[in-house]
Design an enzyme around this catalytic site. Structure first.
Site, mmCIF file in Angstrom:
data_model
loop_
_atom_site.group_PDB
_atom_site.id
_atom_site.type_symbol
_atom_site.label_atom_id
_atom_site.label_comp_id
_atom_site.label_asym_id
_atom_site.label_seq_id
_atom_site.Cartn_x
_atom_site.Cartn_y
_atom_site.Cartn_z
ATOM 1 N N ARG A 179 -50.454 -26.941 35.622
ATOM 2 C CA ARG A 179 -51.913 -27.025 35.703
ATOM 3 C C ARG A 179 -52.342 -27.657 37.025
ATOM 4 N NH1 ARG A 179 -55.088 -30.836 33.130
ATOM 5 N NH2 ARG A 179 -53.320 -31.406 31.813
ATOM 6 N N ASP A 207 -69.879 -14.226 46.553
ATOM 7 C CA ASP A 207 -68.832 -13.449 45.893
ATOM 8 C C ASP A 207 -68.477 -12.312 46.846
ATOM 9 O OD1 ASP A 207 -67.273 -11.735 44.389
ATOM 10 O OD2 ASP A 207 -68.468 -11.930 42.565
#
Length: 392
Positions: free
Chosen positions: A54, A179
Site C-alpha cells: 500500500r 484529465d
C-alpha cells in the site's frame, strides 16, 4: 537529455534492482528489512518501494517515474484506476467549505463524483462551458481551491484553452488540474501551459492494450506526497501485475499514438464525405470550431472522434446508430478507449443510464452520436468496415 522514445524504454530503470533486462513483477505484499534502522526509514519514507504494498512497489515506482517524465512533472503516483486517480487527486486538495470549478463536459464518472460525492461532503461546485474562457474567471469565489478541466472533452470533443487556464490559476492563486486521458502526453503536455496537476486513466492510451486498469496523478513532489498520504487511507493501490503491464504498454506509447493519430484523421476525412453521416466531430478537421486552438496546443489530434448519424428525429437517429453498431466487424462495441483495437460506443445509452433521473444531468449530445476510438489496424480495413456498415 534522452529523446521521448528512449525515455519510454529506460526511464526509472534504477527501481529494477535485479539483473533482469525487463523489470520483473514484484508480486509481494511485504518486504524484508535489513535492520531496524532501514525498517524505520522504509516505514516513514514517502512511496517507499520496499516496505508494504500500500506504501509502494518497485513496479509502481518505475511506472510513476516514467509518467512524471512524460508529463514534465517532479513526481507521479500510480493507482488502481483512473477514478482512483481523479478522486484522490481532488480530495488531496479540497475539504468541506471549499469551492471547485469544473466543466459541464467531463467523463461521466468524474461528473458523478463531482456532482454527487463532493456535494454530499460540503464542497461547492460550479460547472462552466469549457469553450468560454470568461466563464471560468466569472465562476471564481473567495473559497475556490481548484479548477478541473478535461480536453478534448468526453464525448463532445470540445477544447479547453489551457494557456488561459494556466495563467488564470497562477494569477488567482488557484490550483489547476487536467484529465489528460483523451490526448495522452504524446499529443498534449499540459505542463507547457502551466497546469499544476495532471491525471490519467492509464487504462487507456498509456496502457494501450485493454488488459489493465490503472490511474496516474502527476504534479510537484510536495503535492504528490499529499496525494500519496491520502491514498494510504483510501487504499486504491495498483497491483504489481497491472503496473508491470502498464510499463510494457508505455514502451510503445509514442509508436501507437502516432499511428492512431494518422488513422483517426484519415477515417474522419472519409466519414465527412458520407451522406448518411450528419456530422463528424474530430479536432483534427479544419471545420471543428476549435481546430485552431487544438492545433496551437496539441502535437497530434488523438484517436477519438464522434459521428452523428442522419435521421429525421431522435428515434430514427437512435435506430440508425444501433444498426451501424450491429454491422461493424473491426470496430468492437465496447466501453473504454485508447487501445490498439478500434472501439465504438453509443454514448446516449451509456451516459443516459449513468446520469438518469436529474434534470441537470440531461444529455448534452444527440441520441445518434457514436463515439469512436481508432486503433492501429490498417486504415483500408477500418474504412471498408464502415463502408459496409453504412451501405447496409
Amino acid at each position: 537529455m534522452a529523446k521521448l522514445e528512449t525515455s519510454l524504454i529506460h526511464e526509472g530503470e534504477h527501481f529494477n534492482t535485479t539483473k533482469s533486462v525487463v523489470t520483473p513483477i514484484f508480486q509481494t505484499s511485504t518486504y524484508l528489512a535489513d535492520d531496524i534502522a532501514s525498517f524505520a526509514h522504509a516505514a516513514t519514507a514517502t512511496k517507499s518501494p520496499e516496505f508494504y504494498h500500500r506504501h509502494g512497489n518497485p513496479n509502481n515506482s518505475q511506472a510513476a517515474a516514467l509518467i512524471a517524465k512524460l508529463e514534465k512533472k517532479e513526481d507521479a503516483l500510480v493507482l488502481a484506476t483512473g477514478m482512483a486517480a481523479i478522486s484522490t487527486a481532488i480530495l488531496a486538495v479540497v475539504k468541506s467549505g471549499d469551492h471547485i470549478i469544473t466543466q459541464k463536459a467531463h467523463y461521466a464518472a468524474s461528473l458523478t463524483f463531482i456532482r454527487d460525492f463532493l456535494l454530499q461532503y460540503g464542497v461547492e461546485v460550479t460547472q462552466v462551458d469549457q469553450t468560454d474562457n470568461a466563464a471560468f474567471e466569472a465562476a471564481i469565489q473567495p473559497n475556490t481551491k481548484l479548477i478541473f478541466v478535461e480536453t478534448p472533452s468526453n464525448p463532445n470533443l470540445d477544447i479547453t484553452d489551457l494557456e488561459y487556464i494556466g495563467k488564470l490559476g497562477k494569477e488567482r492563486g488557484i490550483l489547476t488540474m487536467i484529465d489528460n486521458t483523451f490526448a495522452s502526453p504524446i499529443n498534449l503536455v499540459p505542463a507547457d501551459f502551466g497546469i499544476d496537476i495532471i491525471v490519467h486513466s492509464a487504462t487507456k492510451y498509456l496502457g494501450g492494450h485493454s488488459d489493465l486498469t490503472a490511474g496516474a496523478v502527476c504534479g510537484s513532489a510536495a503535492y504528490i506526497e499529499q496525494v500519496w498520504r491520502r491514498s494510504l487511507l483510501l487504499g486504491a493501490s495498483l497491483s504489481p501485475f497491472d503496473s508491470w503491464l502498464l510499463l510494457r504498454g508505455l514502451k510503445t506509447l509514442a509508436l501507437r499514438v502516432r499511428q492512431i493519430n494518422e488513422n483517426a484523421l484519415a477515417l474522419a476525412q472519409w466519414l465527412e464525405r458520407q451522406p448518411s453521416i450528419k456530422k463528424v466531430v474530430y479536432v483534427g478537421l479544419g471545420n471543428h470550431p476549435q481546430h485552431a486552438l487544438a492545433k496551437k496546443q496539441m502535437k497530434g489530434f488523438t484517436g477519438m472522434l464522434a459521428i452523428e448519424v442522419a435521421g429525421k428525429d431522435d428515434t430514427e437517429q437512435f435506430q440508425r446508430a444501433q444498426a451501424i453498431l450491429s454491422k461493424l466487424k473491426f470496430f468492437h462495441n465496447a466501453v473504454s478507449l485508447g487501445g490498439i483495437e478500434s472501439l465504438i460506443t453509443h454514448p446516449a445509452s451509456i451516459w443516459g443510464a449513468h446520469q438518469a433521473g436529474k434534470k441537470e444531468n440531461q444529455l448534452s449530445f444527440s441520441k445518434g452520436l457514436l463515439r469512436i476510438s481508432v486503433g492501429i489496424e490498417h486504415i483500408d480495413d477500418l474504412i471498408s468496415d464502415f463502408e459496409g456498415a453504412l451501405d447496409n
